[in-house]
Scaffold this active site. Structure first.
Site, PDB file in Angstrom:
ATOM      1  CB  THR A   1      -0.925  -0.037   1.242  1.00  0.00           C
ATOM      2  OG1 THR A   1      -1.812  -1.132   1.072  1.00  0.00           O
ATOM      3  CG2 THR A   1      -1.722   1.225   1.409  1.00  0.00           C
TER       4      THR A   1
ATOM      5  CB  SER B   1       2.495  -8.079   1.259  1.00  0.00           C
ATOM      6  OG  SER B   1       1.495  -7.886   2.220  1.00  0.00           O
TER       7      SER B   1
ATOM      8  CB  THR C   1       0.501  -3.685   6.392  1.00  0.00           C
ATOM      9  OG1 THR C   1      -0.764  -3.709   5.720  1.00  0.00           O
ATOM     10  CG2 THR C   1       1.052  -2.276   6.389  1.00  0.00           C
ATOM     11  CG  ASP C   2      -2.685  -7.278   3.841  1.00  0.00           C
ATOM     12  OD1 ASP C   2      -2.991  -6.533   4.799  1.00  0.00           O
ATOM     13  OD2 ASP C   2      -3.312  -7.303   2.773  1.00  0.00           O
TER      14      ASP C   2
HETATM   15  N1  ASP Z   1      -2.795  -5.453   0.778  1.00  0.00           N
HETATM   16  C1  ASP Z   1      -1.709  -4.529   1.102  1.00  0.00           C
HETATM   17  C2  ASP Z   1      -0.415  -5.310   1.093  1.00  0.00           C
HETATM   18  O1  ASP Z   1      -0.165  -6.026   2.028  1.00  0.00           O
HETATM   19  C3  ASP Z   1      -1.957  -3.904   2.403  1.00  0.00           C
HETATM   20  C4  ASP Z   1      -0.928  -2.913   2.852  1.00  0.00           C
HETATM   21  O2  ASP Z   1       0.172  -2.809   2.354  1.00  0.00           O
HETATM   22  O3  ASP Z   1      -1.245  -2.197   3.841  1.00  0.00           O
HETATM   23  O4  ASP Z   1       0.324  -5.227   0.158  1.00  0.00           O
END
Ligand code: ASP
Length: 326
Positions: free
Chosen positions: A12, A59, A92-93
């Protein structure tokens, strides 16, 4: 001025939405490393930065092959005398899995710092630029050496192991199991001196095929224990249980788990509690299973995959028992 390597992998932090007010409907990993750098000209006051794009992934799509490729690249940079520290941008995931993999396989004392964002780069009050700036400050700071893989996110600096994403929307999305944050920003400050530099725990295998399948089973009230035989029949070579509370195993699971352990399939007991650790003492009456300690189920899975890849599943048991893995 230190020289840092920036490895962009997507997430993200590199996300783009059609509207500046849209914080959930966006494409993760759309922007390149150069765009991330260009958004934070203040980085030039912190370090010289050599940026590279390794992946452009959401991710959720990270796989063990990506961990291995990233680990090889980071190790090459750790071994490069021209580089003083490494910053990795990530989604973050599944950041907690990648952070655990790096912590458990890298050798070296230079700072390796992961960061990410909850809001896409196009959002009003995007958190990515400040997170990237703070991560560079952490990677450039002499007190960050010898602390293993770090995660710099929001207001805090976390150690890799024990970290988990606890929030789906809030900006303070991460927390550690028991220890929590070990430092903070503005300026970078640690709450305790660095312990001895952690050594490499496991050698990373050459390819993803050598990382055996390990499945996490989430155990709710009344979840049928036939899941154990199901995942073993499908090729799992190890199991992590996300159990209620302090690793409480429902009575109906005792026989299938004992049978699985006796068949040489290691079982690690983690907690499904959001920030729960599982004490070794609890499992003394359940021979053969391993308490995950501070590791969330997601990270216990990575550690067990690495232990199995090294051909010694008991290595994880020993490391957890010795407190080497907290
Ligand atoms: N779906 C995103 C990822 O993990 C979420 C994020 O980065 O906050 O790439």
């Amino acid at each position: 001025m230190p020289t840092l390597a920036l490895i962009a992998t997507g997430g993200t932090i590199a996300g783009v939405a059609a509207s500046a007010t849209d914080t959930t409907g966006y494409t993760a990993g759309a922007l390149g490393a150069d765009a991330l750098l260009a958004a934070v000209p203040q980085l030039a006051e912190v370090a010289q930065i050599r940026a590279e794009q390794l992946f452009k992934l959401d991710s959720k799509d990270m796989e063990p092959g990506h961990w291995l490729a990233l680990g090889r690249r980071v190790q090459a940079l750790l071994d490069d005398d021209a580089i003083d520290g490494i910053v990795i941008t990530h989604g973050t995931d599944t950041l907690e899995e990648t952070a655990a993999f790096l912590q458990l396989t890298l050798a070296g004392t230079k700072p390796v710092v992961l960061t990410a964002a909850m809001r896409p780069a196009t959002a009003l009050s995007a958190d990515g630029p400040m997170n990237l700036y703070n991560a560079a400050c952490v990677a450039a700071h002499p007190d960050s050496a010898g602390r293993g893989t770090l995660v710099s996110f929001g207001e805090a600096i976390f150690p890799a192991l024990g970290l988990r994403k606890c929030q789906t929307h809030r900006l303070d999305a991460f927390a550690g199991t028991s220890a929590g944050a070990i430092g903070r920003h503005d300026p970078v400050r640690y709450f305790a001196p660095a312990a001895d530099a952690p050594a490499r725990t496991f050698a990373a295998p050459a390819d993803a095929a050598a990382l055996p399948r390990v499945d996490v089973l989430y155990v709710g009230a009344g979840t049928p224990p036939d899941l154990v035989d199901l995942v073993v029949a499908n090729g799992a070579r190890g199991i992590v249980l996300a159990l209620p509370g302090n690793g409480s195993l429902p009575a109906g699971w005792e026989t299938p788990i004992a049978r699985t352990v006796a068949a040489g399939i290691p079982v690690v007991c983690a907690s499904r509690a959001v920030l729960g650790a599982v004490n070794r003492k609890t499992l003394d009456d359940r021979p053969g299973t391993v308490a995950a300690g501070e590791l969330p189920a997601s990270q216990a899975r990575v550690a067990l995959m690495l232990a199995l890849a090294g051909g010694d599943a008991t290595a994880l048991d020993r490391l957890l028992a010795d407190g080497y893995i907290p």
